[in-house]
Design a protein around this motif. Sequence first.
Motif, PDB file in Angstrom:
ATOM      1  N   ARG A  45       0.838  -1.203   0.000  1.00 35.89           N
ATOM      2  CA  ARG A  45       0.000   0.000   0.000  1.00 35.89           C
ATOM      3  C   ARG A  45       0.878   1.261   0.000  1.00 35.89           C
ATOM      4  O   ARG A  45       0.577   2.241  -0.657  1.00 35.89           O
ATOM      5  CB  ARG A  45      -0.923   0.000   1.213  1.00 35.89           C
ATOM      6  CG  ARG A  45      -2.228   0.706   0.924  1.00 35.89           C
ATOM      7  CD  ARG A  45      -3.286   0.386   1.909  1.00 35.89           C
ATOM      8  NE  ARG A  45      -2.832   0.654   3.284  1.00 35.89           N
ATOM      9  CZ  ARG A  45      -3.643   0.725   4.331  1.00 35.89           C
ATOM     10  NH1 ARG A  45      -4.922   0.550   4.156  1.00 35.89           N
ATOM     11  NH2 ARG A  45      -3.176   0.950   5.533  1.00 35.89           N
ATOM     12  N   ARG A  84       1.390   4.363  -2.928  1.00 40.33           N
ATOM     13  CA  ARG A  84       1.241   5.801  -2.660  1.00 40.33           C
ATOM     14  C   ARG A  84       2.497   6.594  -2.990  1.00 40.33           C
ATOM     15  O   ARG A  84       2.494   7.823  -2.911  1.00 40.33           O
ATOM     16  CB  ARG A  84       0.871   6.000  -1.182  1.00 40.33           C
ATOM     17  CG  ARG A  84      -0.534   5.467  -0.871  1.00 40.33           C
ATOM     18  CD  ARG A  84      -0.728   5.213   0.602  1.00 40.33           C
ATOM     19  NE  ARG A  84      -0.670   6.440   1.390  1.00 40.33           N
ATOM     20  CZ  ARG A  84      -0.450   6.478   2.709  1.00 40.33           C
ATOM     21  NH1 ARG A  84      -0.240   5.356   3.367  1.00 40.33           N
ATOM     22  NH2 ARG A  84      -0.435   7.623   3.345  1.00 40.33           N
ATOM     23  N   GLU A  91      -3.027   6.141   6.091  1.00 40.57           N
ATOM     24  CA  GLU A  91      -3.437   6.689   4.790  1.00 40.57           C
ATOM     25  C   GLU A  91      -4.449   7.801   5.011  1.00 40.57           C
ATOM     26  O   GLU A  91      -5.348   7.670   5.835  1.00 40.57           O
ATOM     27  CB  GLU A  91      -4.065   5.584   3.950  1.00 40.57           C
ATOM     28  CG  GLU A  91      -4.154   5.955   2.501  1.00 40.57           C
ATOM     29  CD  GLU A  91      -4.478   4.741   1.643  1.00 40.57           C
ATOM     30  OE1 GLU A  91      -4.743   4.941   0.454  1.00 40.57           O
ATOM     31  OE2 GLU A  91      -4.462   3.627   2.179  1.00 40.57           O
ATOM     32  N   ARG A 151      -5.191   9.386  -3.008  1.00 36.63           N
ATOM     33  CA  ARG A 151      -3.835   9.593  -3.431  1.00 36.63           C
ATOM     34  C   ARG A 151      -3.736  10.806  -4.315  1.00 36.63           C
ATOM     35  O   ARG A 151      -4.575  11.074  -5.097  1.00 36.63           O
ATOM     36  CB  ARG A 151      -3.326   8.382  -4.195  1.00 36.63           C
ATOM     37  CG  ARG A 151      -2.780   7.385  -3.283  1.00 36.63           C
ATOM     38  CD  ARG A 151      -2.138   6.241  -4.013  1.00 36.63           C
ATOM     39  NE  ARG A 151      -3.085   5.591  -4.905  1.00 36.63           N
ATOM     40  CZ  ARG A 151      -2.869   5.451  -6.195  1.00 36.63           C
ATOM     41  NH1 ARG A 151      -1.818   5.943  -6.754  1.00 36.63           N
ATOM     42  NH2 ARG A 151      -3.727   4.823  -6.950  1.00 36.63           N
TER      43      ARG A 151
END
Lengths: 151, 173
Positions: B113, B117, B169, B173
């Motif tokens: 993940r 990003r 997060e 994004r």
Amino acid sequence: MSARSPLTCDDVQMAVLARLDGEAVVLTPADIDGHVASCNECRVAVADLTTLHAKLDRMVHSQLDMDLWPVIRSGMTATPPHLLRRERGVIIALTAGLGAWRLAQLLLDLPVPVVNSVVPLALIILVLWRFTGDPFAIRITRLQLEREGAS
Amino acid sequence: MQDAEAIRRCRQGDLEAFGQMVRRYQQRALGHARALTGNDADAADAAQSAFLDAFVHLGGFEETREFYPWFYVLLRNRCYKQRARSRDQAGPIELVEKAAETGSAEDRYDLRRALDRLSVDDRELIVLKHVDGWTYDELAERLDIPRGTVMSRLFHARQRLKALMAAPERGHR
């Protein structure tokens, strides 16, 4: 006394990573290990980066189950019409350019004879380069495609 | 058939020899294109276009060099064009573990993940270094940047990756 500037944490951490990467580093092991031993921030960062490095080294690309060749091959087969359009453009541009040059010769009575031969030649080279690209590139001819298809 | 022989035959217009080159390198090319474009469709388009570029420009290829590094430059250009055309952010990267993983499933998920990003530039460097095993000198030559810049950019990319793994997060994004 050494004239070297003092080591920063970034210098040391960068050197540690380069060493993990198997690359030569400017700093000596004594410089690196000495700094890490005396700097709490670097000790933690180096441990984290070493773990991250090991995790990254275990990664591989996932396999995309895809065969590109049939599409590429059909793209090659589809190339001729595009090339034909381009070739037609080249011929029209050359004809127009040379016609304009001949007209200029007739109307203006150009005084320098060498220009009369050099300019059309330069024009031909420029137009060919502009429209057809690299003259040394491989081109697939219809004949080759037919031969490939027959074999 | 070795690369040199295949390339010699490609230059003579042997399409099947080029087909062998495509099949030899397509998985690697798709992996890289996936990292640079972020989705399978763009990756496939970019890789196909790059292989066509390679065929057209094989005349300028020096046989003493390796094929893939030369091809990678063409692939990279195509990926950037493809991304500019689709105007999307890069999507998730597709990497998997190559061996039995020692860490937890959560760790692996966090790493993937975090990689998703990262910026495309950081991601590219990390993939080329860790997945493909390119050295600093190879990265410098093939990405046309100084060796010192490779070292520094890789360091900062991995710092950012570490920070992303540590940070929760936030939003899109």
